[in-house]
Enzyme design. Structure first.
Site: not given
Length: 372
Positions: A192, A215, A242, A260, A298-299, A303, A327, A329
């Site tokens: 990331f 950030e 998750r 997703a 959006p703050g 994504e 992956e 999964e």
């Protein structure tokens, strides 16, 4: 010092300058009995031995050890290795080395064109290359190769974002009212990416805000799909472990979600939605209905969700196991009556808001969907 012949994307001088940190002198050259073709399904070319043809390229002379190290790191992520060749220039034959692909890894495709590549992939490749080079010294080339599809996906998200969205109610201005003062401190560059930055912006009263240090989590564009069977009046939910709940101290880290996945570079949101539905649920949808498009939060993150409802036949699909091993999964499907899905939203057991949004989207149109 060494001389290299470039036949592919490094013929694009802005990319060559980015990798080397400078723009070297180049000489047009040709490698006889070789052809340059697309790597099938990829955004880069291969060079192959092919008698009677010739590969156009650039000869770069006098590369230093540091130049070679930078090139080896960049090309290493693509599974290439150097071999000696003899190329032809206007001044005669010259000895050089070429990055050849591992022939068993990529399947050859159609003849490659630098112009076609630059038009479609140039901007994406430049952004992805910056991410590759940012990790030099922290990750080896093979590790970065595993991250490369995600670097391209982040770059592709920038291109999708350029489409914009209407500004009818909200402020009809753009970056001219944002004074972005660049990165501050050391950004995080792993799988990331987190960018620390400073900016100020023009307030609604016309004055400039004070400078702010913040950030931003640099993420991806994601396609979401809620499979819905209007005949059976059932939906398919997926369940998987998750990381977010774990780090929030939630005692239940297995989460019910919509299908997703990240939109790969070059894919449309619809193509990604169909691919992910096959990968995660083993399901082909009959029709994709656009539900909503927007930012997750959006703050603090880039994504962005492209959400769909997929009309399909859910007969015999309950409790299937899906996902890709590469992956990591491990995904279980649940096919349940729509009314039960609504109950799970109301009880809070469905606590992934994109899934709750899609269930409510279907609820508002349920009668029309069932009458189709």
């Amino acid at each position: 010092m060494s001389d290299l012949f470039f036949y592919g994307t490094l013929r694009h001088l802005p990319l060559l300058e980015l990798v080397l940190g400078r723009l070297p002198e180049v000489t047009p050259a040709v490698l006889p009995d070789h052809a340059v073709v697309w790597a099938k399904g990829q955004a880069f070319p291969l060079i192959l031995s092919r008698p009677g043809t010739s590969a156009e390229g650039l000869l770069v002379r006098g590369l230093s050890e540091e130049d070679r190290a930078a090139l080896d790191y960049y090309e290493g992520g693509f599974a290439y290795a150097l071999r000696p060749v003899t190329v032809s220039t206007s001044e005669g034959a010259a000895q050089a080395e070429v990055y050849f692909p591992e022939t068993t890894r990529w399947e050859p495709g159609a003849p490659w064109s630098l112009e076609d590549w630059a038009d479609r992939w140039g901007g994406i490749s430049m952004r992805a290359a910056r991410e590759v080079l940012d990790r030099r010294g922290s990750y080896d080339a093979r590790e970065v190769a595993g991250m490369l599809p995600f670097f391209r996906a982040r770059a592709w998200a920038n291109e999708i974002a350029a489409e914009g969205a209407p500004q009818t109610l909200r402020r009809a201005s753009g970056m001219e009212d944002v004074d972005y003062q660049g990165l501050r401190g050391a950004p995080y560059r792993g799988f990331f990416r987190i960018d620390p930055f400073r900016l100020r912006y023009r307030r609604f009263d016309g004055a400039w805000s004070a400078p702010m240090d913040r950030e931003c989590f640099i993420a991806f564009d994601v396609s979401l799909v809620l499979p819905y069977d209007p005949v059976l009046d059932k939906v398919l939910l997926i369940e998987q472990m998750r990381f977010g709940p774990i780090h929030r101290s939630d005692p239940a880290p297995w989460v019910l979600e919509a299908v997703a996945g990240v939109i790969d570079a070059g894919e449309t949101p619809e193509e990604a939605a169909r691919r992910e539905t096959v990968e995660e649920a083993g399901l082909d949808v009959r029709e994709l209905l656009p539900a909503s498009r927007g930012y997750a939060s959006p703050g603090y993150t880039t994504e962005f969700y492209h959400a769909f409802v997929g009309l399909c036949d859910l007969s015999g699909r309950d409790k299937a196991i899906g996902g890709l091993d590469e992956e990591n999964e491990d995904i279980r499907s649940h096919v349940i009556p729509f009314d039960q899905a609504m109950e799970l939203v109301d009880s809070g057991e469905i606590n992934a808001l994109p899934l709750a949004m899609l269930i409510n989207w279907v609820a508002a149109r349920r009668d029309k969907l069932r009458a189709r």
